[in-house]
Design a protein around this motif. Structure first.
Motif, mmCIF file in Angstrom:
data_model
loop_
_atom_site.group_PDB
_atom_site.id
_atom_site.type_symbol
_atom_site.label_atom_id
_atom_site.label_comp_id
_atom_site.label_asym_id
_atom_site.label_seq_id
_atom_site.Cartn_x
_atom_site.Cartn_y
_atom_site.Cartn_z
ATOM 1 N N VAL A 292 -10.302 6.062 -3.344
ATOM 2 C CA VAL A 292 -9.350 7.165 -3.238
ATOM 3 C C VAL A 292 -9.741 8.200 -4.276
ATOM 4 O O VAL A 292 -9.817 7.884 -5.468
ATOM 5 C CB VAL A 292 -7.903 6.677 -3.477
ATOM 6 C CG1 VAL A 292 -6.932 7.850 -3.439
ATOM 7 C CG2 VAL A 292 -7.527 5.624 -2.450
ATOM 8 N N LEU B 4 0.318 9.476 -5.127
ATOM 9 C CA LEU B 4 0.296 10.803 -4.503
ATOM 10 C C LEU B 4 1.588 11.583 -4.697
ATOM 11 O O LEU B 4 1.636 12.767 -4.363
ATOM 12 C CB LEU B 4 0.029 10.672 -3.001
ATOM 13 C CG LEU B 4 -1.268 9.992 -2.594
ATOM 14 C CD1 LEU B 4 -1.343 9.894 -1.079
ATOM 15 C CD2 LEU B 4 -2.471 10.734 -3.160
ATOM 16 N N ASP C 11 -7.734 1.605 -4.204
ATOM 17 C CA ASP C 11 -6.379 1.210 -3.804
ATOM 18 C C ASP C 11 -6.302 -0.318 -3.717
ATOM 19 O O ASP C 11 -7.303 -1.007 -3.965
ATOM 20 C CB ASP C 11 -5.975 1.924 -2.506
ATOM 21 C CG ASP C 11 -6.460 1.268 -1.234
ATOM 22 O OD1 ASP C 11 -7.276 0.314 -1.286
ATOM 23 O OD2 ASP C 11 -6.028 1.717 -0.147
ATOM 24 N N SER D 269 0.824 -1.208 0.000
ATOM 25 C CA SER D 269 0.000 0.000 0.000
ATOM 26 C C SER D 269 0.855 1.253 0.000
ATOM 27 O O SER D 269 0.537 2.233 -0.660
ATOM 28 C CB SER D 269 -0.948 0.007 1.203
ATOM 29 O OG SER D 269 -1.929 -0.995 1.058
ATOM 30 N N SER D 270 1.960 1.220 0.745
ATOM 31 C CA SER D 270 2.866 2.364 0.780
ATOM 32 C C SER D 270 3.398 2.673 -0.617
ATOM 33 O O SER D 270 3.397 3.825 -1.057
ATOM 34 C CB SER D 270 4.028 2.092 1.732
ATOM 35 O OG SER D 270 4.979 3.137 1.665
ATOM 36 N N TRP E 81 2.059 1.910 -3.469
ATOM 37 C CA TRP E 81 0.938 2.383 -4.294
ATOM 38 C C TRP E 81 0.657 3.858 -4.012
ATOM 39 O O TRP E 81 0.595 4.673 -4.927
ATOM 40 C CB TRP E 81 -0.298 1.533 -4.018
ATOM 41 C CG TRP E 81 -1.436 1.765 -4.965
ATOM 42 C CD1 TRP E 81 -1.674 1.091 -6.125
ATOM 43 C CD2 TRP E 81 -2.504 2.718 -4.838
ATOM 44 N NE1 TRP E 81 -2.822 1.573 -6.724
ATOM 45 C CE2 TRP E 81 -3.353 2.569 -5.954
ATOM 46 C CE3 TRP E 81 -2.810 3.685 -3.884
ATOM 47 C CZ2 TRP E 81 -4.491 3.347 -6.151
ATOM 48 C CZ3 TRP E 81 -3.946 4.468 -4.075
ATOM 49 C CH2 TRP E 81 -4.765 4.294 -5.196
ATOM 50 N N TYR E 82 0.487 4.205 -2.734
ATOM 51 C CA TYR E 82 0.170 5.599 -2.380
ATOM 52 C C TYR E 82 1.337 6.539 -2.703
ATOM 53 O O TYR E 82 1.112 7.670 -3.148
ATOM 54 C CB TYR E 82 -0.225 5.719 -0.905
ATOM 55 C CG TYR E 82 -1.668 5.355 -0.659
ATOM 56 C CD1 TYR E 82 -2.684 6.268 -0.907
ATOM 57 C CD2 TYR E 82 -2.022 4.101 -0.192
ATOM 58 C CE1 TYR E 82 -4.009 5.942 -0.698
ATOM 59 C CE2 TYR E 82 -3.351 3.754 0.028
ATOM 60 C CZ TYR E 82 -4.339 4.686 -0.226
ATOM 61 O OH TYR E 82 -5.651 4.356 -0.018
ATOM 62 N N CYS E 83 2.571 6.090 -2.476
ATOM 63 C CA CYS E 83 3.714 6.947 -2.816
ATOM 64 C C CYS E 83 3.705 7.284 -4.297
ATOM 65 O O CYS E 83 3.916 8.439 -4.678
ATOM 66 C CB CYS E 83 5.026 6.272 -2.426
ATOM 67 S SG CYS E 83 5.402 6.373 -0.662
#
Length: 125
Positions: A118, A23, A112, A15-16, A18-20
């Protein structure tokens, strides 16, 4: 007051990443149990492994699906670039870029890796 959103996830490191990517964030902690994500030195999200119980109660009930009933919104100065990063990552697009007349801004709705909704939004008027 600043929000410090935390969501329970099945795989913090996945998840980290993906979000990094989506975003344009960076890891400010790292690891399989907990993560802090920052953009320009500002905390934008925290991730916590659903199955890890430290000094507090678990953050979620594993018998319910993750992401159910939750939308996480992020305002971005460059929605076009964020949308391009999401597409390059192969993110699941829930609703493509569109104008939200109620908020008077543009939005992109994604899912996500755990199914959380999201929303990336351009600044409002």
């Amino acid at each position: 007051m600043r929000p410090q959103t935390l969501i329970a996830v099945s795989d913090v490191e996945k998840s980290s990443a993906w979000y990094c990517e989506v975003l344009g964030a960076v890891s400010a902690h790292g690891g399989p149990e907990y993560e802090r994500l920052e953009v320009d030195g500002v905390l934008v999200m925290q991730l916590h492994n659903l199955d890890v119980d430290h000094h507090h109660e678990p953050f979620g009930d594993p018998s319910y699906p993750l992401g159910n009933g939750v939308a996480v919104w992020f305002e971005t100065d460059d929605l076009t670039a964020a949308a391009a990063r999401a597409r390059a990552l192969g993110a699941t697009v829930h609703t493509d870029v569109h104008h939200n007349p109620n908020a008077d801004h543009d939005e992109l709705w994604l899912r996500d890796p755990d199914g959380y909704l999201v929303v990336l939004a351009s600044p409002g008027p």
